[in-house]
Scaffold this active site. Structure first.
Site, PDB file in Angstrom:
ATOM      1  CG  ASP A 278      -2.069   0.983   1.127  1.00  0.00           C
ATOM      2  OD1 ASP A 278      -3.089   0.698   0.489  1.00  0.00           O
ATOM      3  OD2 ASP A 278      -1.914   2.070   1.714  1.00  0.00           O
ATOM      4  CD1 TRP A 279      -1.451   5.425   1.027  1.00  0.00           C
ATOM      5  CD2 TRP A 279       0.312   6.646   0.425  1.00  0.00           C
ATOM      6  NE1 TRP A 279      -1.915   6.491   0.301  1.00  0.00           N
ATOM      7  CE2 TRP A 279      -0.847   7.263  -0.082  1.00  0.00           C
ATOM      8  CE3 TRP A 279       1.542   7.240   0.166  1.00  0.00           C
ATOM      9  CZ2 TRP A 279      -0.814   8.435  -0.814  1.00  0.00           C
ATOM     10  CZ3 TRP A 279       1.577   8.414  -0.575  1.00  0.00           C
ATOM     11  CH2 TRP A 279       0.409   8.994  -1.053  1.00  0.00           C
ATOM     12  CD1 TRP A 319      -8.615   3.957  -1.031  1.00  0.00           C
ATOM     13  CD2 TRP A 319      -9.903   2.840   0.402  1.00  0.00           C
ATOM     14  NE1 TRP A 319      -8.081   4.142   0.211  1.00  0.00           N
ATOM     15  CE2 TRP A 319      -8.851   3.459   1.118  1.00  0.00           C
ATOM     16  CE3 TRP A 319     -10.841   2.090   1.103  1.00  0.00           C
ATOM     17  CZ2 TRP A 319      -8.717   3.337   2.495  1.00  0.00           C
ATOM     18  CZ3 TRP A 319     -10.713   1.965   2.484  1.00  0.00           C
ATOM     19  CH2 TRP A 319      -9.665   2.586   3.166  1.00  0.00           C
ATOM     20  CG  ASP A 405      -6.132  -5.270  -3.116  1.00  0.00           C
ATOM     21  OD1 ASP A 405      -7.131  -4.565  -2.914  1.00  0.00           O
ATOM     22  OD2 ASP A 405      -4.972  -4.832  -3.127  1.00  0.00           O
ATOM     23  CG  HIS A 434      -5.340  -3.586   0.276  1.00  0.00           C
ATOM     24  ND1 HIS A 434      -4.735  -3.191  -0.899  1.00  0.00           N
ATOM     25  CD2 HIS A 434      -4.987  -2.660   1.209  1.00  0.00           C
ATOM     26  CE1 HIS A 434      -4.052  -2.082  -0.695  1.00  0.00           C
ATOM     27  NE2 HIS A 434      -4.192  -1.739   0.575  1.00  0.00           N
TER      28      HIS A 434
END
Length: 453
Positions: A278-279, A319, A405, A434
């Site tokens: 993710d980030w 999202w 995901d 995810h």
């Protein structure tokens, strides 16, 4: 260039300021390789609010030359100049300014504003930052630490989740470590895990995403510790046990990236296997190009490089819209939805850092922060990183993809695999969503086999 040599002379001036009880900042002015002016902070001693190190050095250089114009001169200063000093440098017509540590609160060479980049000005001075930044920052850190009764003061514009919120979390027994002296943190307290021997043959640097925190890696850390490795897992500002700025505007792509880059340098991490999701990947994948010698392997899970060269995925747009419409969404419910095998207590642990909406500025800020256009903050940096991964990466890689995901699944990850040199075919985990780390033991064991041979 002799930048380091002249910066060490500026550091000596900073030490003189410290001995006099002044904030330790020093400066020297150089022309044709010769020092023509020196200065250190002395506003208290001189009872002069303008007696910053740079101003004192500029005055000395001007007297030496008999001219207030300092054409062809360079100024070296241990701390990024403020607006007053930057203005004086421009009026003096300096050719170049070199500084050490950044000043996130008042720096006028790019941290708060950039007077040197103002296009309307009729003189432009080139700027180089980061020369002996660690030495300059350490001098300042030690000076202020000695003046503080509370080593972890809480800034007025931030919140700190009470320790009680983290008591009794399942499978999270590790000792908390904190730091607040990174220049980019500007006094915010940052939490990180640091397990295993400091001189281990491998260090796993685990970077979480939004809305997770270091708890995400609890199933992977024991596997790597059992192999005798070191595991470092920070909580980004706004997440986990780290301090949480109250305002969404505090969260910027470049700032979070600077925090992580300075964190790696401060802990002097080497022989690193970078672990991202993710980030943690959006930011973390921009780190190795700065100091590639520190990195030896990559474990990448459900993330992407935010170059803005392709449209954002439909799943991500959905999202982002959901976050905008439901800013107080339940993190634990989100985790549970994609991980039915988790216990209620494990899911609830993801809510622990955010006792109310005041603590959730990062959760609101991150979805719109993903670069969408080529000129969005972070997009250019991500494109530079893509070039690094295509042409300069020589380490081993492993890509684990959660097939369920809906946001950053197989399509996005296959595209990323095409960017990373020598990246094998992505490993698809049919039951994972995810948050791939919730199937972490299996992934950690495979990473040992692939990345540590």
């Amino acid at each position: 260039m002799n930048d380091a040599l002249f910066m060490r002379l500026a550091l000596a001036e900073a030490e003189t300021a410290q001995a006099a009880g002044e904030v330790p900042v020093g400066a020297v002015v150089v022309k044709d390789g010769q020092v023509i002016g020196v200065g250190h902070n002395s506003p208290i001693t001189a009872q002069d609010p303008s007696a910053h190190a740079e101003m004192v050095a500029l005055r000395a250089a001007a007297r030496h030359l008999g001219n207030y114009r300092l054409d062809g001169c360079e100024l070296f200063v241990t701390l990024e100049p403020c607006a007053m000093c930057a203005g004086a440098m421009l009026h003096a017509r300096l050719s170049r300014v070199v500084y050490g540590a950044r000043e996130p609160r008042s720096g006028a060479a790019g941290s708060v504003l950039n007077l040197f980049g103002w296009p309307e000005l009729n003189h432009h001075t080139s700027v180089t930052g980061g020369v002996l930044a660690k030495e300059s920052g350490t001098l300042l850190k030690d000076f202020f630490k000695g003046k503080r009764m509370n080593l972890w003061p809480l800034r007025d514009d931030a919140l700190r989740t009470p320790d009680e919120a983290f008591q009794g979390l399942p499978d999270y027994p590790w000792t908390a470590h904190y730091l607040n002296d990174l220049p980019a943190l500007d006094g915010l307290r940052m939490h990180y895990l640091d397990e295993g021997p400091k001189d281990a043959s491998v260090t796993w640097l685990c970077l979480h995403g939004n809305p997770a925190w270091s708890y995400l890696y609890r199933k992977m850390i024991p596997v790597w510790m059992a192999a005798g490795h070191r595991v470092v897992a920070p909580d980004m500002p706004g997440f986990g046990k780290s301090d949480k700025p109250k305002k969404e505007g505090a969260h910027r792509f470049e700032w979070h990236r600077d925090v992580l880059a300075q964190f790696v340098e401060d802990l002097d991490l080497n022989r690193v296997n970078l672990v991202v999701q993710d980030w943690g990947g959006i930011l973390g994948l921009t780190l190795p190009m700065v100091s590639p010698q520190r990195y030896r392997g990559l474990l990448v899970m459900n993330t992407h490089l935010a170059t803005a060269e392709a449209p954002l995925s439909a799943g991500f747009l959905a999202w982002r819209e959901m976050c905008a419409k439901n800013p107080d969404f339940s993190v634990s419910r989100l985790i549970a939805r994609g991980n039915p095998h988790m216990s209620p207590a494990e899911c609830a642990a993801y809510d622990a850092p955010f006792p109310n909406s005041g603590y959730r500025a990062a959760l609101r800020a991150f979805p719109p922060m993903v670069p969408e256009h080529t000129d969005s903050p972070g997009a250019g940096l991500s494109r530079q990183a893509a070039e690094f991964w295509r042409h300069q990466w020589n380490g081993r890689s492993l890509m684990a993809v959660g097939a369920m995901d809906p946001v950053l699944g197989s399509g996005v990850m296959n595209a990323l695999a095409g960017v990373i040199a020598h990246c094998p075919e992505p490993w698809l985990l049919d039951q994972a969503g995810h948050f791939v780390q919730e199937h972490g033991q299996l992934i950690a064991e495979r990473a040992l086999q692939v990345l540590t041979v």
